[in-house]
Design a protein around this motif. Structure first.
Motif, PDB file in Angstrom:
ATOM      1  N   CYS A  99      67.365   6.886 -92.764  1.00  0.00           N
ATOM      2  CA  CYS A  99      66.564   7.833 -92.747  1.00  0.00           C
ATOM      3  C   CYS A  99      66.338   8.485 -91.517  1.00  0.00           C
ATOM      4  CB  CYS A  99      65.260   7.676 -93.283  1.00  0.00           C
ATOM      5  SG  CYS A  99      64.933   7.216 -95.082  1.00  0.00           S
ATOM      6  N   GLY A 100      66.563   9.778 -91.292  1.00  0.00           N
ATOM      7  CA  GLY A 100      66.124  10.392 -89.952  1.00  0.00           C
ATOM      8  C   GLY A 100      65.649  11.697 -89.871  1.00  0.00           C
ATOM      9  N   GLY A 101      64.742  11.863 -91.073  1.00  0.00           N
ATOM     10  CA  GLY A 101      63.837  13.004 -91.108  1.00  0.00           C
ATOM     11  C   GLY A 101      64.876  14.272 -91.558  1.00  0.00           C
ATOM     12  N   SER A 102      64.254  15.316 -91.540  1.00  0.00           N
ATOM     13  CA  SER A 102      64.836  16.739 -91.646  1.00  0.00           C
ATOM     14  C   SER A 102      65.910  17.022 -90.621  1.00  0.00           C
ATOM     15  CB  SER A 102      64.156  17.633 -92.170  1.00  0.00           C
ATOM     16  OG  SER A 102      63.386  17.588 -93.418  1.00  0.00           O
ATOM     17  N   PRO A 103      67.084  17.495 -91.048  1.00  0.00           N
ATOM     18  CA  PRO A 103      68.028  17.846 -89.843  1.00  0.00           C
ATOM     19  C   PRO A 103      67.548  19.035 -88.955  1.00  0.00           C
ATOM     20  CG  PRO A 103      68.896  18.616 -91.749  1.00  0.00           C
ATOM     21  CD  PRO A 103      67.660  17.791 -92.165  1.00  0.00           C
ATOM     22  N   THR A 104      67.560  18.852 -87.576  1.00  0.00           N
ATOM     23  CA  THR A 104      67.075  20.029 -86.817  1.00  0.00           C
ATOM     24  C   THR A 104      68.011  21.220 -86.705  1.00  0.00           C
ATOM     25  OG1 THR A 104      67.882  19.053 -85.026  1.00  0.00           O
ATOM     26  CG2 THR A 104      65.456  18.656 -85.411  1.00  0.00           C
TER      27      THR A 104
END
Length: 395
Positions: free
Chosen positions: A126-131
């Motif tokens: 998991c890495g959060g939403s892509p920037t």
């Protein structure tokens, strides 16, 4: 919503399932527009004309927002995304707009890994939403790595935060000037450390030794021992299998795996040959993994828990579960394939396997507690979310 709640793509389709509820009062979390001196009440279709004091989805930076606006309004986040933010993946746009992660994968090419669109606090991948909102999303980590990070063979391992385990094949270890197994040193006989991605890999030691044919054959393989002549047995060069004899080296069956060493049993030149000939009931890759100590990093089903586990050290965190104790299990190349094939009754299998709380589909379903249509997402995370629906709820 419960897993059995039907899910619907639009609120209109959902409202048709409870057509006795007035349309104006059908959708949970929706507000009713009142007539003002600036604007008359308008029922929104896919898009309404710009007006004051109207409710709907409107573009707000790199996402869509639900509320009152004088901008062009849409009846769903998806309609807003498609019409106003078409440069972006539709699922990603809806996710950013509703706050419901897609749980799909995107590439971080600078780090040569893929990340999953789920809360970073849940742990890798998991890495959060892509920037970077122009990125494409992929349904599995393997597909993301293979498509966007093709130069990095350990992409899946690195993305999961695992130390690369190697392929278990032979390669030339130039530090030793010999052919060694591509696996972590000292984890099994012959392991010379994890090879670099550019090192050629060979299925057999013979093929590897041909790449350094100036090295004497008897001294080519790292970790191999030379059998000396004794009164009990003569020195023998093993082919695929040797006859039973004393004081010979090779791979032999040892319970539910094969072991390298001296034995009076039938011997084989590789763990794979031993597994195929002696433990054919077992998946060959699993047998070689148990024999060499190198995890396969593939997935197997734990049907009692309705999840799939990955064959990697359990201490690395979910979905890793160590090697399967049931050696008759089949292995799968991705978590999605394992869940779809072996746990088809559990739609949240992938989320549960990763230790994530199910996030819902973001579609509409009938929430009978409210007697209204609600969005299938965790309650209070966005306007209209009525909780995660059950798998049997029509969406």
């Amino acid at each position: 919503a419960s897993s059995w709640d039907p899910k619907h793509d639009t609120k209109e389709a959902c409202c048709s399932a409870i057509n006795w509820v007035p349309e104006a009062d059908c959708v949970y979390g929706a507000t009713t527009t009142t007539t003002t001196t600036e604007a008359t009440t308008t029922t929104a279709s896919t898009a309404t004309t710009t007006q004051a004091a109207a409710d709907g989805w409107y573009v707000d930076g790199n996402k869509c927002t639900f509320g009152q606006s004088t901008q062009t309004l849409y009846t769903s986040a998806s309609d807003c995304c498609i019409n106003q933010l078409s440069y972006m993946d539709d699922e990603l746009c809806v996710s950013l707009s509703t706050g419901v992660p897609t749980n799909k994968f995107y590439a971080d090419q600078a780090a040569s890994v893929c990340r999953q669109d789920c809360p970073a606090g849940n742990g890798l991948p998991c890495g959060g939403s892509p920037t970077d909102t122009s990125l494409s999303l992929y349904t599995s980590l393997e597909l993301c790595c293979g498509t966007k990070i093709p130069w990095e063979p350990t992409c899946v391992d690195k993305s999961n935060g695992n130390e690369p385990q190697g392929t278990g094949k032979y390669y030339v270890n130039w530090s030793y000037g010999k052919c060694a197994l591509d696996c972590i040193e000292n984890t099994a006989v012959g392991c010379g450390g994890v090879a670099s991605s550019w090192d050629p890999k060979h299925d057999t030691k013979e093929a590897c030794c041909s790449a350094i044919n100036w090295v004497p054959e008897a001294d080519c393989v790292y970790g191999a021992t030379t059998t000396t002549t004794t009164t009990e047995a003569t020195t023998t060069t093993a082919s695929t299998a040797t006859t039973t004899q004393a004081a010979a080296d090779g791979w032999y069956v040892d319970g539910n795996k094969c072991t390298f060493g001296q034995s009076t049993q039938t011997l084989y030149t590789s763990a794979s040959d031993c597994c195929i000939n002696q433990l054919s009931y077992m998946d060959d890759e699993l047998c070689v993994s148990l024999s060499t100590g190198v995890p396969t990093n593939k997935f197997y089903a734990d049907q009692a828990a309705s999840v799939c586990r990955q064959d990697c050290p359990a201490g690395n965190g979910l979905p890793c579960g160590g090697s399967p104790t049931d050696t008759s299990l089949s292995l799968y190349t991705s978590l999605e394939l394992c869940c779809g094939t072996k746990i088809p009754w559990e739609p949240t299998c992938v989320d549960k396997s990763n230790g994530n709380e199910p996030q819902g589909t973001g579609k509409y379903y009938v929430n009978w507690s409210y007697g209204k249509c609600a969005l299938d997402c965790i309650e209070n995370t966005a306007v209209g979310c009525g909780g995660v629906a059950s798998s049997w709820d029509p969406k």
